[in-house]
Design an enzyme around this catalytic site. Structure first.
Site, PDB file in Angstrom:
ATOM      1  N   ARG A   1       0.963  -0.910  -0.185  1.00  0.00           N
ATOM      2  CA  ARG A   1      -0.461  -0.323  -0.005  1.00  0.00           C
ATOM      3  C   ARG A   1       1.157   1.589   0.045  1.00  0.00           C
ATOM      4  O   ARG A   1       0.905   1.977  -1.501  1.00  0.00           O
ATOM      5  CB  ARG A   1      -0.737   0.121   1.446  1.00  0.00           C
ATOM      6  N   GLU A   2       1.713   1.491   1.094  1.00  0.00           N
ATOM      7  CA  GLU A   2       2.439   2.510   0.999  1.00  0.00           C
ATOM      8  C   GLU A   2       2.903   2.194   0.028  1.00  0.00           C
ATOM      9  O   GLU A   2       3.727   3.906  -0.600  1.00  0.00           O
ATOM     10  CB  GLU A   2       3.180   2.862   2.402  1.00  0.00           C
TER      11      GLU A   2
ATOM     12  N   HIS B   1       7.347   8.444   8.690  1.00  0.00           N
ATOM     13  CA  HIS B   1       7.367   8.485   7.857  1.00  0.00           C
ATOM     14  C   HIS B   1       8.785   8.950   8.025  1.00  0.00           C
ATOM     15  O   HIS B   1       9.187   9.901   8.913  1.00  0.00           O
ATOM     16  CB  HIS B   1       6.458  10.047   6.848  1.00  0.00           C
TER      17      HIS B   1
ATOM     18  N   HIS C   1      -7.127  -0.622   3.621  1.00  0.00           N
ATOM     19  CA  HIS C   1      -7.176   0.950   3.203  1.00  0.00           C
ATOM     20  C   HIS C   1      -8.251   1.501   2.721  1.00  0.00           C
ATOM     21  O   HIS C   1      -8.916   1.330   2.117  1.00  0.00           O
ATOM     22  CB  HIS C   1      -5.748   1.381   2.888  1.00  0.00           C
TER      23      HIS C   1
ATOM     24  N   HIS D   1      40.152  -0.850  11.258  1.00  0.00           N
ATOM     25  CA  HIS D   1      38.684  -1.995  11.547  1.00  0.00           C
ATOM     26  C   HIS D   1      38.959  -2.858  11.347  1.00  0.00           C
ATOM     27  O   HIS D   1      38.696  -3.805  11.777  1.00  0.00           O
ATOM     28  CB  HIS D   1      38.070  -1.422  10.277  1.00  0.00           C
TER      29      HIS D   1
ATOM     30  N   ARG E   1      -9.533  -0.618  12.463  1.00  0.00           N
ATOM     31  CA  ARG E   1      -8.400   0.889  12.961  1.00  0.00           C
ATOM     32  C   ARG E   1      -8.519   1.684  11.926  1.00  0.00           C
ATOM     33  O   ARG E   1      -8.923   2.205  11.454  1.00  0.00           O
ATOM     34  CB  ARG E   1      -7.353  -0.073  11.907  1.00  0.00           C
TER      35      ARG E   1
ATOM     36  N   THR F   1       2.667  11.338   9.196  1.00  0.00           N
ATOM     37  CA  THR F   1       2.564  11.833   8.342  1.00  0.00           C
ATOM     38  C   THR F   1       3.756  12.503   7.178  1.00  0.00           C
ATOM     39  O   THR F   1       4.142  12.107   5.811  1.00  0.00           O
ATOM     40  CB  THR F   1       0.538  12.255   7.582  1.00  0.00           C
TER      41      THR F   1
END
Ligand SMILES: CC(=O)SCCNC(=O)CCNC(=O)[C@H](O)C(C)(C)COP(=O)(O)OP(=O)(O)OC[C@H]1O[C@@H](n2cnc3c(N)ncnc32)[C@H](O)[C@@H]1OP(=O)(O)O
Ligand SMILES: O=C(O)CCC(=O)C(=O)O
Ligand SMILES: [Mg+2]
Length: 486
Positions: free
Chosen positions: A22-23, A211, A87, A303, A147, A181
């Protein structure tokens, strides 16, 4: 373990909602096919996400079809554990369409900040509260769990946010998503917001949807979970609107590293990441945490020397968590210890003095690129005057054509292929194939290993191997003349 990084802030009761479908599909340029969505959903379920946000059915026929079929997979028991979420806007038509597919849950979003109320919805706060209550109730009448998403919650007036969440709860929502958002929250504010909401509006469970506009999505999600959120929204590779949302892979590893909570099977993460990279066409940068190519590759001599003694010196968690392996490069940043270990791995023993000379030569030659084992052995041979590479009488030469997966960058694939030992030349070409390789091996077994390495390289779809039977040396006389007017 001591230090700030070793502190355990305590255990959390938390799971993941994956919203790649979806997103993630709201990422500019991304559109998954229905079949791709089914494959991603199955792998997400296998990995163990608590919820899959399958899409917003009113968006387009193919989105609806994907949601319908994912719900079908759940019904058939192919998707076993994950709750399937559809959604929806706070609109009767969207809710009806979503609920008619009989998902486990419908998620109804509505902007609650004054900016959204005034400019987007163009309603008063009172009107918004009754819309939220009515729409949640309407969805509940369809027999699904609900929801409510308080969109733009982090810019909303706190008093009004509380009223909106209460309205949703009183109308029958058992979960509320608090959405950052536009990605402007800070971790401290986020934790306090969730603590306050749980105190002021108990009786619902909270999701966090963060976000990444300021690069704080993971930190904000973890802070929300510390404040009491029990579901964190994520997407694979962090896809989503603008800078995306919290990446599944980073949240999952951070939850294990910091809180000892394993929310998904971490070993499936590399596969998930590659699958979504391929289907989305959005490349994962080499320096991406957890799934980037460089995530477990060390470079600087200091390292490497530390890691050789104990990987914890420069690794916050072991690559084995993900089924990955560590490595280090040989180039001008290499030190004696790393070089010696690499030579030993190649079966080469040298004196201290030779090691020093080889190191000098490595630093002189490598420039911007790193040296392959073959290059290193060549240097070592020159320095020591000994034949260090076994030289069988004959070498096998082969030409390998490569077709790349759709939506991958040919140059990235070519770069990956160029570091495979045995690959001597790489050319990007036109026509049916994307890349042409010249490969050299000392035996059929070795050739097979090289070809297997090529076939196993990310982005490679198909290969075709041609053995070179004979090279025809061109005498000067036979060499074609450059075209000229002369
Ligand atoms: C932050 C988030 O990511 S929330 C998820 C957002 N998801 C999407 O936008 C999914 C993709 N969107 C679409 O395909 C389309 O925008 C649709 C199908 C949802 C709606 O399309 P359209 O009816 O043509 O409207 P359009 O997109 O131009 O404008 C949005 C309309 O929805 C209204 N709206 C916006 N949010 C909501 C909401 N949460 N609840 C109810 N209505 C809303 C707007 O006020 C606007 O209405 P208006 O036409 O009366 O001004
Ligand atoms: O439904 C949600 O939880 C989040 C909606 C959304 O994508 C957002 O507000 O950014
Ligand atoms: Mg969002």
């Amino acid at each position: 373990m001591g230090g700030v990084g070793g502190e355990r802030p305590g255990s959390l009761r938390v799971g993941l909602l994956d919203s790649t479908l979806r997103e993630g599909e709201q990422t500019p340029g991304v559109s998954f096919t229905v079949e791709q969505k089914l494959e991603i959903a199955r792998l997400l379920d296998q990995a163990g996400v608590a919820m899959i946000e399958a899409g917003h059915p009113s968006v387009a026929p193919d989105v609806r079809e994907a949601v319908r079929r994912i719900i079908g997979l759940k019904r058939e028991g192919i998707i076993r554990g994950a709750e399937i979420v559809a959604h929806s806007r706070a609109a009767r038509s969207d809710i009806e369409e979503a609920a008619s597919l009989e998902p486990d849950r419908v998620a109804i979003f509505y902007g609650v900040s004054d900016i959204h109320l005034r400019y987007k919805h163009r309603v008063s706060r009172e009107e918004a509260l009754s819309i939220i209550g009515e729409m949640v109730e309407y969805a509940r009448e369809h027999g699904v769990k609900v929801r409510f998403t308080a969109e733009d919650a982090t810019r909303a007036d706190y008093g009004f946010l509380v009223e909106a969440v209460r309205a949703a709860r009183d109308a029958g929502a058992d979960r509320v998503s608090i959405a950052d958002t536009v990605g402007i929250a800070t971790p401290y504010a986020m934790r306090r917001l969730f603590e306050s909401l749980r105190r002021d509006v108990p009786g619902v469970e909270y999701d966090v949807h963060a976000h990444n506009d300021l690069g704080l999505a993971v930190a904000n999600s973890l802070a929300a979970a510390e404040g009491g959120a029990t579901i964190i929204h994520v997407t694979v590779n962090g896809l989503g609107e603008r800078a995306g949302i919290a990446p599944l892979e980073q949240v999952a590893v951070a939850l294990k590293r910091h809180y000892g909570v394993e929310v998904v099977d971490l070993k499936l993460i590399p596969q998930l990441s590659r699958l979504v990279e391929r289907y989305s066409g959005v490349p994962v940068p080499p320096n991406a945490p957890v799934v980037g190519e460089n995530a477990f590759i060390h470079k600087a001599g200091v390292h490497v020397a530390g890691v050789l003694r104990n990987p914890e010196t420069y690794e916050p968690y072991p690559p084995e968590w993900l089924g990955r392996t560590r490595d280090y490069t040989i180039d001008k940043y290499t030190g004696r210890r790393g070089l010696q270990a690499r030579l030993e791995r190649l079966g080469v023993r040298v004196s201290e003095e030779e090691l020093q000379k080889i190191l000098q030569e490595v630093k002189r030659r490598s420039g911007a690129r790193w040296l392959r084992d073959e290059d290193l052995l060549e240097i070592a041979e020159e320095v020591t005057g000994r034949a260090l590479r076994p030289r069988p009488p004959e070498e096998i030469e082969a030409l390998v054509t490569v077709k790349c997966e759709a939506n991958v960058y040919t140059t990235s694939v070519a770069r990956r292929l160029s570091v495979i030992p045995g690959v001597e030349e790489v050319a990007e070409v036109t026509g049916e194939n994307d890349i042409l390789l010249r490969v050299r091996a000392r035996s059929p077994v070795e050739l097979n290993q090289v070809v297997e390495a090529i076939r196993g390289t990310r982005g490679v779809r198909e290969t075709y191997t041609m053995l070179v039977l004979r090279r025809i040396p061109l005498s000067d006389g036979a060499r074609p003349q450059a075209a000229g007017r002369g």
